[in-house]
Design an enzyme around this catalytic site. Sequence first.
Site, PDB file in Angstrom:
ATOM      1  N   VAL A 236      74.914  33.309  11.527  1.00 39.58           N
ATOM      2  CA  VAL A 236      74.278  33.058  12.816  1.00 39.58           C
ATOM      3  C   VAL A 236      74.344  34.334  13.647  1.00 39.58           C
ATOM      4  O   VAL A 236      75.343  35.063  13.620  1.00 39.58           O
ATOM      5  CB  VAL A 236      74.981  31.903  13.562  1.00 39.58           C
ATOM      6  CG1 VAL A 236      74.331  31.669  14.924  1.00 39.58           C
ATOM      7  CG2 VAL A 236      74.949  30.628  12.730  1.00 39.58           C
TER       8      VAL A 236
ATOM      9  N   ASP B 126      94.135  26.673  25.623  1.00 38.55           N
ATOM     10  CA  ASP B 126      94.276  27.158  24.259  1.00 38.55           C
ATOM     11  C   ASP B 126      94.500  25.930  23.385  1.00 38.55           C
ATOM     12  O   ASP B 126      95.541  25.269  23.483  1.00 38.55           O
ATOM     13  CB  ASP B 126      95.461  28.118  24.159  1.00 38.55           C
ATOM     14  CG  ASP B 126      95.600  28.756  22.781  1.00 38.55           C
ATOM     15  OD1 ASP B 126      95.176  28.118  21.788  1.00 38.55           O
ATOM     16  OD2 ASP B 126      96.145  29.865  22.689  1.00 38.55           O
ATOM     17  N   VAL B 127      93.551  25.619  22.526  1.00 43.42           N
ATOM     18  CA  VAL B 127      93.611  24.359  21.768  1.00 43.42           C
ATOM     19  C   VAL B 127      94.731  24.343  20.743  1.00 43.42           C
ATOM     20  O   VAL B 127      95.015  23.285  20.163  1.00 43.42           O
ATOM     21  CB  VAL B 127      92.263  24.062  21.071  1.00 43.42           C
ATOM     22  CG1 VAL B 127      91.150  23.896  22.089  1.00 43.42           C
ATOM     23  CG2 VAL B 127      91.927  25.148  20.053  1.00 43.42           C
TER      24      VAL B 127
ATOM     25  N   TYR C 149      90.258  32.255   6.693  1.00 39.00           N
ATOM     26  CA  TYR C 149      89.138  31.627   7.400  1.00 39.00           C
ATOM     27  C   TYR C 149      88.495  30.529   6.556  1.00 39.00           C
ATOM     28  O   TYR C 149      88.306  29.397   7.019  1.00 39.00           O
ATOM     29  CB  TYR C 149      88.103  32.690   7.758  1.00 39.00           C
ATOM     30  CG  TYR C 149      86.911  32.142   8.515  1.00 39.00           C
ATOM     31  CD1 TYR C 149      87.029  31.791   9.855  1.00 39.00           C
ATOM     32  CD2 TYR C 149      85.676  31.972   7.893  1.00 39.00           C
ATOM     33  CE1 TYR C 149      85.943  31.279  10.553  1.00 39.00           C
ATOM     34  CE2 TYR C 149      84.588  31.466   8.575  1.00 39.00           C
ATOM     35  CZ  TYR C 149      84.727  31.122   9.907  1.00 39.00           C
ATOM     36  OH  TYR C 149      83.651  30.610  10.599  1.00 39.00           O
TER      37      TYR C 149
ATOM     38  N   ILE D 206      78.004  29.494  20.062  1.00 42.59           N
ATOM     39  CA  ILE D 206      77.573  28.155  19.676  1.00 42.59           C
ATOM     40  C   ILE D 206      78.120  27.110  20.648  1.00 42.59           C
ATOM     41  O   ILE D 206      77.433  26.143  20.985  1.00 42.59           O
ATOM     42  CB  ILE D 206      78.019  27.851  18.238  1.00 42.59           C
ATOM     43  CG1 ILE D 206      77.245  28.740  17.245  1.00 42.59           C
ATOM     44  CG2 ILE D 206      77.813  26.379  17.893  1.00 42.59           C
ATOM     45  CD1 ILE D 206      77.786  28.692  15.831  1.00 42.59           C
TER      46      ILE D 206
ATOM     47  N   ASN E 136      84.759  23.064  18.559  1.00 41.79           N
ATOM     48  CA  ASN E 136      84.082  24.304  18.184  1.00 41.79           C
ATOM     49  C   ASN E 136      84.986  25.530  18.223  1.00 41.79           C
ATOM     50  O   ASN E 136      84.697  26.531  17.558  1.00 41.79           O
ATOM     51  CB  ASN E 136      82.887  24.527  19.123  1.00 41.79           C
ATOM     52  CG  ASN E 136      82.276  25.897  18.968  1.00 41.79           C
ATOM     53  OD1 ASN E 136      81.637  26.217  17.974  1.00 41.79           O
ATOM     54  ND2 ASN E 136      82.490  26.756  19.978  1.00 41.79           N
TER      55      ASN E 136
END
Length: 250
Positions: A180, A56-57, A147, A15, A83
Site C-alpha cells: 500500500v 499505547d495499545v 512482522y 490506513i 489497526n
Amino acid sequence: MNDTVALITGAARGIGLATATLLHGEGRRVVLLDRDRDALQTAAATLPGALAITCDVSVPQQVSQAVAEVEQTFGRLDILVNNAGVADFGPLEETDFTRWRRVMETNLDGVFLMSQACLSLLSQRGGAIVNIGSISGLRASTLRIAYGTSKAAVIHLTKQQAAELGELGIRANCVCPGPVDTKLALAVHSPEIRAAYHDAMPLNRYGTEREIAEAICFLASERASFITSQVLAADGGFDATGVGLPALRV
C-alpha cells in the site's frame, strides 16, 4: 450523526486515519487512538466531533483507561478496528529478542488487549471487530521473521474471536493488506522493490489507503452482518502469485 460508535487504533495516519474518515463520513461517531499525541490531535481536527485518546495499545493500564473514557463519553461501542502496528524487516540472525518483542507487543498483544477491554461494550448490542493483518501473515517471505509471524498470529486470533464471541453477537474479521502507498512504504521500498511488487501483482500497482479502508468499513458495517471469521486479502491479487521476490532479499 447516528448513535453507533467506532474505535480505531493507530488512527493518527495512514490506513487508520483513512478508515476513521470513512466511518465518520458514514455518520458514525469515531474514537481515534494513537500513541503519537501530536499527530493524533492533527488528525482528529479533520473529523468534527471525533474523540482523540492518546494510548499505547501494548500497555494494559493505558488500554483500560482509554476504553473507560469511551464508555464514559458515549456509553457504547459498536465497532473496534485494531489497526495499530509497527513494521520491522530483517533476517532471523539480526532479530534479537528486544526487537522481536517490540513487534509482538504492538501487533499482537495490542489486538488482544484492546479486544478484551472492549468486550463488555461490544457485547451490549452486538458489534464488529476488524483486525488488520497483512499479506505477510498469509504467505511467508524473507526479512519478516517478527512482522510476518505477528500478523499470522493476528489472523488466527481473529478466528478464535469469531468462534468464541459469535454467541454474544460479535463478529470478528481480518483484512490483510498487500503493498500500500503509505508513507512507511514510500520510505522503505526502494525502486527495485516497488518494481518487483508491480511485476508480481495481477493489478500491477500498489493499493491506496482509501482502498484498504473501504474493505475494513464493509466488514465493520451492517452490510456484512452474516460474515465472521473471514480473512480478506486486499492485495491486488498478490496472495495468488507469491511473495518470494528476489528484490526483497537484499
